[in-house]
Design an enzyme around this catalytic site. Structure first.
Site, PDB file in Angstrom:
ATOM      1  N   TYR A 156       0.841  -1.208   0.000  1.00  0.00           N
ATOM      2  CA  TYR A 156       0.000   0.000   0.000  1.00  0.00           C
ATOM      3  C   TYR A 156       0.877   1.259   0.000  1.00  0.00           C
ATOM      4  O   TYR A 156       0.647   2.193  -0.783  1.00  0.00           O
ATOM      5  CB  TYR A 156      -0.889  -0.036   1.249  1.00  0.00           C
ATOM      6  CG  TYR A 156      -1.885   1.087   1.359  1.00  0.00           C
ATOM      7  CD1 TYR A 156      -3.067   1.067   0.620  1.00  0.00           C
ATOM      8  CD2 TYR A 156      -1.668   2.152   2.230  1.00  0.00           C
ATOM      9  CE1 TYR A 156      -3.989   2.095   0.742  1.00  0.00           C
ATOM     10  CE2 TYR A 156      -2.582   3.174   2.359  1.00  0.00           C
ATOM     11  CZ  TYR A 156      -3.753   3.146   1.614  1.00  0.00           C
ATOM     12  OH  TYR A 156      -4.665   4.159   1.737  1.00  0.00           O
ATOM     13  N   LYS A 160       1.069   4.230  -2.828  1.00  0.00           N
ATOM     14  CA  LYS A 160       0.717   5.620  -2.510  1.00  0.00           C
ATOM     15  C   LYS A 160       1.905   6.560  -2.712  1.00  0.00           C
ATOM     16  O   LYS A 160       1.734   7.726  -3.069  1.00  0.00           O
ATOM     17  CB  LYS A 160       0.178   5.710  -1.078  1.00  0.00           C
ATOM     18  CG  LYS A 160      -1.140   4.956  -0.867  1.00  0.00           C
ATOM     19  CD  LYS A 160      -2.233   5.490  -1.769  1.00  0.00           C
ATOM     20  CE  LYS A 160      -3.577   4.832  -1.557  1.00  0.00           C
ATOM     21  NZ  LYS A 160      -4.618   5.337  -2.472  1.00  0.00           N
TER      22      LYS A 160
HETATM   23  P1  NAP Z   1     -13.431   2.364   0.954  1.00  0.00           P
HETATM   24  O1  NAP Z   1     -14.391   2.883   1.958  1.00  0.00           O
HETATM   25  O2  NAP Z   1     -12.947   0.957   1.082  1.00  0.00           O
HETATM   26  O3  NAP Z   1     -14.067   2.570  -0.515  1.00  0.00           O
HETATM   27  C1  NAP Z   1     -13.342   2.172  -1.636  1.00  0.00           C
HETATM   28  C2  NAP Z   1     -14.052   2.612  -2.900  1.00  0.00           C
HETATM   29  O4  NAP Z   1     -13.239   2.231  -4.023  1.00  0.00           O
HETATM   30  C3  NAP Z   1     -15.398   1.939  -3.102  1.00  0.00           C
HETATM   31  O5  NAP Z   1     -16.260   2.845  -3.751  1.00  0.00           O
HETATM   32  C4  NAP Z   1     -15.059   0.768  -4.022  1.00  0.00           C
HETATM   33  O6  NAP Z   1     -16.147   0.322  -4.836  1.00  0.00           O
HETATM   34  C5  NAP Z   1     -14.020   1.409  -4.901  1.00  0.00           C
HETATM   35  N1  NAP Z   1     -13.131   0.458  -5.571  1.00  0.00           N
HETATM   36  C6  NAP Z   1     -12.334  -0.492  -5.008  1.00  0.00           C
HETATM   37  N2  NAP Z   1     -11.664  -1.147  -5.970  1.00  0.00           N
HETATM   38  C7  NAP Z   1     -12.040  -0.601  -7.154  1.00  0.00           C
HETATM   39  C8  NAP Z   1     -11.702  -0.838  -8.518  1.00  0.00           C
HETATM   40  N3  NAP Z   1     -10.825  -1.780  -8.858  1.00  0.00           N
HETATM   41  N4  NAP Z   1     -12.280  -0.078  -9.489  1.00  0.00           N
HETATM   42  C9  NAP Z   1     -13.173   0.881  -9.161  1.00  0.00           C
HETATM   43  N5  NAP Z   1     -13.533   1.156  -7.886  1.00  0.00           N
HETATM   44  C10 NAP Z   1     -12.976   0.423  -6.904  1.00  0.00           C
HETATM   45  O7  NAP Z   1     -12.090   3.247   0.901  1.00  0.00           O
HETATM   46  P2  NAP Z   1     -11.827   4.731   1.470  1.00  0.00           P
HETATM   47  O8  NAP Z   1     -11.360   4.619   2.862  1.00  0.00           O
HETATM   48  O9  NAP Z   1     -12.985   5.608   1.137  1.00  0.00           O
HETATM   49  O10 NAP Z   1     -10.547   5.126   0.591  1.00  0.00           O
HETATM   50  C11 NAP Z   1     -10.651   5.904  -0.596  1.00  0.00           C
HETATM   51  C12 NAP Z   1      -9.253   6.271  -1.049  1.00  0.00           C
HETATM   52  O11 NAP Z   1      -8.607   7.022  -0.021  1.00  0.00           O
HETATM   53  C13 NAP Z   1      -8.344   5.069  -1.316  1.00  0.00           C
HETATM   54  O12 NAP Z   1      -7.483   5.335  -2.406  1.00  0.00           O
HETATM   55  C14 NAP Z   1      -7.537   4.959  -0.041  1.00  0.00           C
HETATM   56  O13 NAP Z   1      -6.316   4.314  -0.225  1.00  0.00           O
HETATM   57  C15 NAP Z   1      -7.374   6.421   0.315  1.00  0.00           C
HETATM   58  N6  NAP Z   1      -7.081   6.655   1.726  1.00  0.00           N
HETATM   59  C16 NAP Z   1      -7.922   6.259   2.699  1.00  0.00           C
HETATM   60  C17 NAP Z   1      -7.602   6.495   4.029  1.00  0.00           C
HETATM   61  C18 NAP Z   1      -8.501   6.084   5.166  1.00  0.00           C
HETATM   62  O14 NAP Z   1      -8.071   6.247   6.330  1.00  0.00           O
HETATM   63  N7  NAP Z   1      -9.702   5.607   4.910  1.00  0.00           N
HETATM   64  C19 NAP Z   1      -6.407   7.127   4.347  1.00  0.00           C
HETATM   65  C20 NAP Z   1      -5.560   7.527   3.330  1.00  0.00           C
HETATM   66  C21 NAP Z   1      -5.909   7.287   2.012  1.00  0.00           C
HETATM   67  P3  NAP Z   1     -17.185  -0.830  -4.303  1.00  0.00           P
HETATM   68  O15 NAP Z   1     -18.059  -0.136  -3.284  1.00  0.00           O
HETATM   69  O16 NAP Z   1     -17.943  -1.252  -5.502  1.00  0.00           O
HETATM   70  O17 NAP Z   1     -16.349  -1.905  -3.692  1.00  0.00           O
END
Ligand code: NAP
Length: 248
Positions: A156, A160
């Site tokens: 990861y 990133k």
């Molecule tokens: P999340 O709640 O797990 O949601 C992930 C989203 O991505 C969902 O809409 C999912 O669709 C979609 N997705 C996954 N694989 C995909 C693919 N191959 N093609 C198209 N869509 C796909 O994640 P999140 O926490 O909101 O994270 C969003 C972004 O922020 C990510 O890049 C993550 O790495 C980054 N981020 C998150 C955090 C954190 O603390 N949460 C921190 C830093 C960075 P489905 O619903 O259909 O599965």
């Protein structure tokens, strides 16, 4: 005030979490929104309905961001439907956390393909139309983990960190075409991705965050509004941390 009136935004992974918050915040600010999901069909449709409540056009596309051809078809479909793409937000991402000694080749490849190759796939196909319209803003979702690294997240963190190098390179490559490219590095944001944390782990994280709380989707979505809007027309090639001062 509507900061995104008349703009069209494409957001990957808009069915849940941070992506859902971005879709709704962009709709609230007057943007027409196209977004993708991988499997959450019902959830995606409820996000479409919620976005439409703001009086904008909204449509969900089932499209795997890791797949080069699907990404190309998606850009074509969105252009046909909405006429242009002003803002691309590469938000879709996954984790497959485990220590390096236990990490399989598959766990490495999946995370790199969904988190990093997807950014190449979408950016590659949106650049030509953005060049034609002589404007565009691309926002890539990195993470503080891409800046600091984190034990158990080598795949990861690599994806990133790769996004940050990609972002800076694209900003230099297409800046002369009035296309901006920035990254956001969220800290710990409460979504499905972080729900696996135990209460003790959450408390330990909160103790280490100067603002003394986990972030939420809106915290990140507001930063996207800034980078997607004309409030930031001289800001490109930057990494904006949204982390409660964790990355300080
Ligand atoms: P999340 O709640 O797990 O949601 C992930 C989203 O991505 C969902 O809409 C999912 O669709 C979609 N997705 C996954 N694989 C995909 C693919 N191959 N093609 C198209 N869509 C796909 O994640 P999140 O926490 O909101 O994270 C969003 C972004 O922020 C990510 O890049 C993550 O790495 C980054 N981020 C998150 C955090 C954190 O603390 N949460 C921190 C830093 C960075 P489905 O619903 O259909 O599965």
């Amino acid at each position: 005030m509507s900061l995104l009136n008349g703009k069209v935004a494409l957001i990957t992974g808009g069915s849940r979490g941070i992506g859902e918050a971005i879709v709704l915040k962009f709709a609230q600010q007057g943007a027409d929104v196209a977004f993708t999901y991988l499997s959450s069909e019902d959830k995606a449709q409820s996000v479409v309905q919620a976005a439409q409540q703001f009086g904008v056009r909204a449509k969900a596309y089932k499209s795997d961001a890791a797949d080069y051809t699907e990404a190309e078809n998606l850009i074509t479909d969105v252009l046909n439907e909405f006429g242009k793409i002003d803002v691309l937000i590469n938000n879709a991402g996954i984790t497959k956390d485990t220590l390096m000694l236990r990490m399989s080749e598959e766990q490495w490849d999946q995370v790199i393909e969904v988190n990093l190759k997807s950014v190449f796939n979408l950016t590659k196909h949106v650049l030509k139309p953005m060049m034609k319209q002589k404007a565009g803003s691309i926002i890539n979702m990195s993470s503080v983990v891409g800046v600091f690294g984190n034990a158990g997240q080598a795949n990861y963190a690599a994806s990133k960190a790769g996004i940050i190098g990609f972002t800076k390179s694209i900003a230099k490559e297409v800046g002369s075409r009035n296309i901006r490219c920035n990254a956001i590095a969220p800290g710990f944001i409460e979504t499905d991705m972080t729900h696996i944390l135990t209460e003790d782990q959450k408390k330990a994280y909160i103790d280490s965050i100067p603002l003394k709380r986990l972030g939420n989707g809106n915290d990140v979505a507001e930063a996207c509004v800034y980078l997607g809007s004309d409030m930031s027309t001289y800001v490109s090639g930057q990494v904006l941390s949204v982390c409660g001062a964790l990355n300080t």
